[in-house]
Design an enzyme around this catalytic site. Structure first.
Site, PDB file in Angstrom:
ATOM      1  N   GLU A 151       0.863  -1.391   0.044  1.00 13.84           N
ATOM      2  CA  GLU A 151       0.045  -0.138   0.013  1.00 13.84           C
ATOM      3  C   GLU A 151       0.803   1.195  -0.159  1.00 13.84           C
ATOM      4  O   GLU A 151       1.779   1.375   0.964  1.00 13.84           O
ATOM      5  CB  GLU A 151      -0.929  -0.001   1.210  1.00 13.84           C
ATOM      6  CG  GLU A 151      -2.268   0.326   0.869  1.00 13.84           C
ATOM      7  CD  GLU A 151      -3.099  -0.748  -0.063  1.00 13.84           C
ATOM      8  OE1 GLU A 151      -3.001  -0.322  -1.205  1.00 13.84           O
ATOM      9  OE2 GLU A 151      -3.367  -1.761   0.374  1.00 13.84           O
TER      10      GLU A 151
ATOM     11  N   ASP B 286      -3.269   0.558  -9.602  1.00  9.26           N
ATOM     12  CA  ASP B 286      -4.842   0.140  -9.895  1.00  9.26           C
ATOM     13  C   ASP B 286      -5.189  -0.301 -11.323  1.00  9.26           C
ATOM     14  O   ASP B 286      -5.537  -1.087 -11.613  1.00  9.26           O
ATOM     15  CB  ASP B 286      -5.637   1.313  -9.428  1.00  9.26           C
ATOM     16  CG  ASP B 286      -5.589   1.594  -8.256  1.00  9.26           C
ATOM     17  OD1 ASP B 286      -4.967   0.747  -7.351  1.00  9.26           O
ATOM     18  OD2 ASP B 286      -5.999   2.568  -7.650  1.00  9.26           O
TER      19      ASP B 286
END
Length: 392
Positions: free
Chosen positions: A42, A183
């Site tokens: 992350e 993403d």
């Protein structure tokens, strides 16, 4: 008569019908792209680091038909308006609201070689079952499906890593969210039953078999319904801290630091910047460790790495939320073998790697805990690793 079959048939029918209802003619074709879950890694992507996401079986479908003129029109199932402008007006300063995602992609394709003075206009209708604001990258699903559709309709012949860069540019420059390339890469490169191990510096990607079914495990999503936006200040502030940390440590990006550099970082950086840097450095290592464990021992052995990732995001990067923390600790207490928040933070969803037979137990425990805490009722559902964007 158009026939729709397969897992996405209901969504495909809805997109086809929605297009006809808004534009009073049939769509030329349908394209779709999935949302994604980031298994681990992350905020490492914009630090030139490593990530391990996978495409999920929740998708955005784009129905498109070319036009004989230079007008572009976009509509969707989640907005009542039709946004209309010309190709000549495609510029970041003219694009706002939800339509900035699909129209930003059209503009960004122009930055990657599309001649917007010669291509045709188009009508687009968008439908989706990717939850919005849950950290499952509904935005990248829109960007990737539109990019793939226009790449084909405009005969651009751009490869998928380039289309991922197109989506990232649209999100950065048009939407105003300073996100990395993870993403869009997951949405475009994903494969069934596998994760995408992505080096965000070189953009080299490797497909890593996941093996949940063989291990008797499911990945349970706990959507806290706490909405977030990457275009607002918290995400941007974290990125600025990372850039400052890299500059003060004398490296191009935090990717260039290892765990062995943290002792020196603690003497160079202020306390807050050090914690931000420590998260990125240790999270990069956790991605590499997770890939190694998946290869050598399988997905049942990654629970501790997921847990450590959440603690780092909660304490060092400070992007969790009370609802996310409650979801993680409750899922672990009810039998999940590992859990962490996923996505950019400040809300969204947690993931819980859970034995198949314990999914009902974990679900019941989380719902009860949220009720007791006075939080909004979360949405819990299982996702599977799915194929990336394709023409329907």
């Amino acid at each position: 008569m158009t026939l729709f079959t397969g897992a996405n048939s209901e969504l495909n029918r809805a997109a086809h019908a929605g297009f006809e209802s808004r534009f009073h003619r049939p769509a030329h074709d349908l394209w779709s792209a999935p949302g994604r879950v980031n298994l681990i890694g992350e905020h490492t992507d914009y630090n030139d680091g490593f990530v391990l996401p996978f495409a999920i079986d929740r998708r955005t479908v784009v129905a498109l038909a070319p036009r004989p003129d230079r007008i572009v029109r976009v509509a969707s199932s989640f907005a009542g308006d039709i946004v209309e402008l010309t190709l000549d007006e495609l510029a970041p300063e003219n694009l706002h609201g939800w339509s900035a995602y699909p129209l930003g992609v059209a503009w960004a394709l122009g930055q990657f070689g599309a001649d917007l003075t010669t291509v045709s206009g188009f009508d687009i209708y968008i439908d989706s079952d990717v939850p919005v604001g849950a950290g499952l990258s509904s935005s990248a699903a829109i960007e990737s499906s539109v990019a793939l559709a226009l790449n084909e309709v405009w005969d651009l012949n751009l490869d998928r890593p380039t289309l991922a860069r197109v989506g990232q540019l649209a999100e950065n420059r048009v939407v105003g969210a300073p996100t990395g390339i993870m993403d869009q890469s997951a949405s475009l490169l994903g494969q069934i039953n596998s994760a995408v191990f992505l080096d965000c510096r070189s953009l080299e990607a490797e497909i890593i078999p996941f093996g949940l079914d063989e291990a008797g495990l499911e990945l349970l999503i706990i959507d806290t319904r706490v909405s977030h936006s990457h275009a607002t200040g918290g995400y941007s502030a974290r990125r600025q801290s990372c850039e400052a940390g890299a500059r003060l440590m004398g490296v191009k990006a935090l990717r260039d630091l290892s765990v062995d550099d943290l002792d020196r970082a603690s003497t160079v950086l202020d306390e807050e910047t050090f914690r931000r840097v420590r998260h990125i450095v240790t999270e990069n290592q956790r991605v590499l460790d997770t890939v190694q464990v998946l290869r050598e021992s399988g997905c049942a052995a990654i629970g501790d790495l997921l847990d450590a990732s959440h603690v780092s995001m909660r304490d060092d990067f400070e992007i969790s939320a009370p609802e996310l923390d409650l979801a993680v600790v409750t899922a672990r207490g009810a039998g999940a073998i590992g859990a962490r928040m996923t996505g950019g933070g400040f809300g969204g969803a947690a993931i819980a790697l859970t034995p198949t037979e314990l999914v009902p137990t974990v679900t019941t425990a989380v719902l009860a805990a949220f009720t007791l805490a006075g939080f909004a009722t979360p949405d819990l559902f299982v996702v599977h690793a799915a194929d990336g964007a394709h023409r329907e």
